[in-house]
Scaffold this active site. Structure first.
Site: not given
Length: 292
Positions: A167, A273, A143, A241, A264, A238
């Protein structure tokens, strides 16, 4: 600020260690919700009242995506209140999130990526730095916030990997290919010392003033280079990414590995995806099944 909201913000910041951006989003959603019930005790807010609240937002034109995010925030808030014995039950847990069409991210072709990576001028220090940043972004799927937060101590160029904190401050180790390693090494040797000017900084990527690169600063750079490279598709940090994930899957990477590299927490997020995998599986079936 409502006392319960203040407690919740402290919980998100201290215990959950969410980023300031995430905490601010929660705070906005919940503050708007609480403003709809001025002077009322949270204990007496019913499911029917919450439904009325969201119907009002819908009539005001709030998008489905924003409604879904607000409901998710409010559910998290009430679960916290139940855990802290501030309310007995949550009036929102039984509410279903409005259905969203999963929007597939815009994907850059290999030619577009190549043109973008070649856009910075290698004859000037800024071009060397910018090429290194673009290469790292495409090589690792970071990110943009993770990219600008990189420290020199996060790199192991000899082995070829970097450590990133995503995150929730979750650490992950990501391999880095030769192209990115070489560009970063060139930047560290030839450019970074000039930007530091005898100062010190833990940040890997620096501005010409010797301060850490910002998200906004890099956003402007990637927009500039996309125009320079003649990339027609809308582009942001992004987008690289997404290109990282897509191009890996197209070449045979498994979804679980891509999930880990993207950071994730839920593989369902990575499954956006799978449209790429479906085309590849069709090709494998056609080529290898005895009755295809």
């Amino acid at each position: 600020m409502h006392p319960s909201l203040k407690q919740f913000v402290e919980y998100l910041t201290v215990e959950k260690r969410h980023s300031p951006h995430t905490v601010a989003a929660y705070r906005r959603d919940i503050a708007s919700f609480l403003d709809a019930f001025p002077g009322e005790t949270l204990y007496y807010i019913t499911t029917a009242r919450v439904r009325e609240y969201f119907l009002t937002l819908q009539k005001k034109g709030l998008s489905t995506r924003s409604s879904a995010r607000a409901l998710s925030s409010i559910k998290t808030f009430f679960r916290f209140l139940v855990r802290e014995n501030l309310v007995e039950t949550s009036p929102v847990d039984i509410l279903e999130s409005p259905r969203l069409w999963r929007k597939l991210p815009g994907i850059l072709s290999l030619a577009d990526v190549e043109a973008l990576l070649n856009a910075p001028d290698p004859a000037v220090p800024q071009g060397i730095r910018d090429r290194a940043m673009l290469e790292v972004l495409y090589a690792t799927g970071l990110r943009v916030s993770e990219l600008v937060a990189l420290k020199t101590s996060n790199l192991n160029l000899e082995v070829g990997y970097l450590r990133s904190f995503g995150k929730g401050d979750k650490e992950r180790v990501i391999p880095m290919g030769d192209a990115a390693r070489q560009q970063v090494q060139l930047y560290i040797q030839d450019v970074r010392p000039k930007y530091l000017k005898n100062k010190t900084s833990p940040c890997l990527f620096l501005t010409r003033l010797g301060t850490g690169m910002t998200r906004q600063g890099f956003w402007k750079l990637i927009k500039q280079y996309s125009r320079q490279a003649g990339v027609a598709a809308p582009i942001s940090p992004h987008t690289l990414r997404h290109a990282f994930a897509t191009h890996l899957l197209e070449r045979g990477a498994d979804l679980r590995s891509v999930q880990q590299m993207l950071g994730h927490s839920d593989i369902a997020t990575t499954q956006i995806y799978t449209h790429i995998l479906q085309g590849r599986m069709r090709d494998i079936l056609d080529r290898h099944h005895p009755r295809a």
